[in-house]
Scaffold this active site. Structure first.
Site, PDB file in Angstrom:
ATOM      1  N   THR A  77       0.852  -1.196   0.000  1.00  0.00           N
ATOM      2  CA  THR A  77       0.000   0.000   0.000  1.00  0.00           C
ATOM      3  C   THR A  77       0.891   1.251   0.000  1.00  0.00           C
ATOM      4  OG1 THR A  77      -0.128  -0.226   2.402  1.00  0.00           O
ATOM      5  CG2 THR A  77      -1.974  -1.090   1.121  1.00  0.00           C
ATOM      6  N   ALA A  99      -4.899  -5.178  -4.856  1.00  0.00           N
ATOM      7  CA  ALA A  99      -5.976  -5.007  -3.871  1.00  0.00           C
ATOM      8  C   ALA A  99      -5.385  -4.298  -2.660  1.00  0.00           C
ATOM      9  CB  ALA A  99      -6.554  -6.354  -3.455  1.00  0.00           C
ATOM     10  N   HIS A 134      -3.912   0.124  13.262  1.00  0.00           N
ATOM     11  CA  HIS A 134      -2.925  -0.865  12.812  1.00  0.00           C
ATOM     12  C   HIS A 134      -1.738  -0.894  13.769  1.00  0.00           C
ATOM     13  CE1 HIS A 134      -5.065  -0.630   8.930  1.00  0.00           C
ATOM     14  NE2 HIS A 134      -4.565  -1.840   8.698  1.00  0.00           N
ATOM     15  N   LYS A 138       3.555  -0.184  10.886  1.00  0.00           N
ATOM     16  CA  LYS A 138       2.981   0.213   9.586  1.00  0.00           C
ATOM     17  C   LYS A 138       3.554   1.561   9.149  1.00  0.00           C
ATOM     18  CE  LYS A 138      -1.313   0.409   6.967  1.00  0.00           C
ATOM     19  NZ  LYS A 138      -0.683  -0.248   5.815  1.00  0.00           N
TER      20      LYS A 138
END
Ligand SMILES: NC(=O)C1=CN([C@@H]2O[C@H](COP(=O)(O)OP(=O)(O)OC[C@H]3O[C@@H](n4cnc5c(N)ncnc54)[C@H](O)[C@@H]3O)[C@@H](O)[C@H]2O)C=CC1
Ligand SMILES: O=C(O)C1=N[C@H](C(=O)O)C[C@H](O)C1
Length: 237
Positions: A77, A99, A134, A138
């Site tokens: 991402t 995705a 998260h 991250k």
């Protein structure tokens, strides 16, 4: 099926375990920390590449895969400014599955979010906001999943036209609060609030297994399909 992994961190290792349990062979594990690189590894022999690395590394990795005409499943991402370029490569014959979240549960949640947003479009008394939680390792915020959810809200609620991280500078904006704590695999909550009540939808991942299983199923789908591929197409939503 022969799979090359680019990125052998938390996701790469979980994907390896699930891929092997489904009868696939991992032919390369490319990661600066285990010394494998594109030329030294079994990378060109793979049927499909699964890439989970970090935002600034992703695009170059995809270009290296395209050089070998290898189909890619992309889970990283935080690099989506380059997505139009990737789609252009797909129009010229490359294959790429992206995705923001490979979990089937989250993709059902995406559909629920779209349907609820359509209902709330005419309910201007409700304010809408989002929170994502998260783990502390991250690198990107908001999460890719939160951005996908926000884009669907913007598409379906006429009074909203952008999202903002940890602030709301106008009524047109949707605030996404990003919280980093412990080893949380991923929690996303969308809340509608009026003077009289609240409506909340919520998805909480119990582990990384759902993301990894979805990525392996996406790799199986990618080996049999061509072009720019998505979960919507794979899950037939
Ligand atoms: N789409 C989805 O369903 C999901 C996406 N993610 C995303 O996947 C990415 C990775 O997540 P994690 O595995 O949790 O991170 P991680 O930090 O545990 O692993 C990333 C690995 O990539 C390696 N790496 C860094 N630069 C590289 C390069 N140039 N080439 C090859 N390897 C490189 C690192 O050494 C590390 O081992 C993140 O962007 C995260 O947001 C995570 C979970 C689910
Ligand atoms: O970095 C993670 O861990 C996750 N990243 C993805 C995202 O940014 O949405 C998917 C999941 O939430 C876990």
């Amino acid at each position: 099926m022969k799979i090359a992994l680019i990125g052998y961190g938390k996701m790469g290792k979980t994907i390896e375990r699930i891929a092997e349990s489904r009868g696939h062979e991992i032919v390369a594990r490319i990661d600066p920390f285990n010394g494998e690189d594109f030329s030294a590894s079994g990378f060109p022999k793979a049927d499909v590449v699964i890439e989970f690395t970090r935002p600034e590394a992703a695009y170059d990795n995809y270009m290296a895969c395209f050089k070998h005409n290898l189909p890619v499943v992309s889970g990283t991402t935080g690099w989506l400014d380059k997505l139009p370029d990737i789609k252009a490569h797909c129009e010229k014959g490359q294959t790429f599955f992206y995705a923001s979240n490979f979990s089937v549960g989250v993709n059902i949640f995406f559909e629920l979010n779209r349907q609820l947003a359509r209902l709330m479009n005419t309910q201007a008394d409700y304010k809408v906001g989002m929170t994502e939680v998260h783990h502390t390792q991250k690198l990107d915020a908001p999460s890719g999943t939160a951005i996908s959810l926000a884009e669907d809200l913007i598409e379906n609620i006429d009074r909203k036209d952008k999202w903002e991280l940890d602030k709301q500078s106008s009524d047109k904006a949707i605030e996404i609060k990003a919280i980093r704590e412990g080893d949380v695999p991923g929690i996303h909550t969308i809340k509608y609030e009026s003077e009289v009540d609240e409506i909340t939808i919520h998805h909480s991942a119990k582990s990384r297994e759902g993301f990894a299983l979805g990525a392996v199923i996406a790799a199986e789908f990618t080996a049999k399909n061509k072009g720019f591929l998505t979960m919507k197409e794979m899950l037939k939503f």
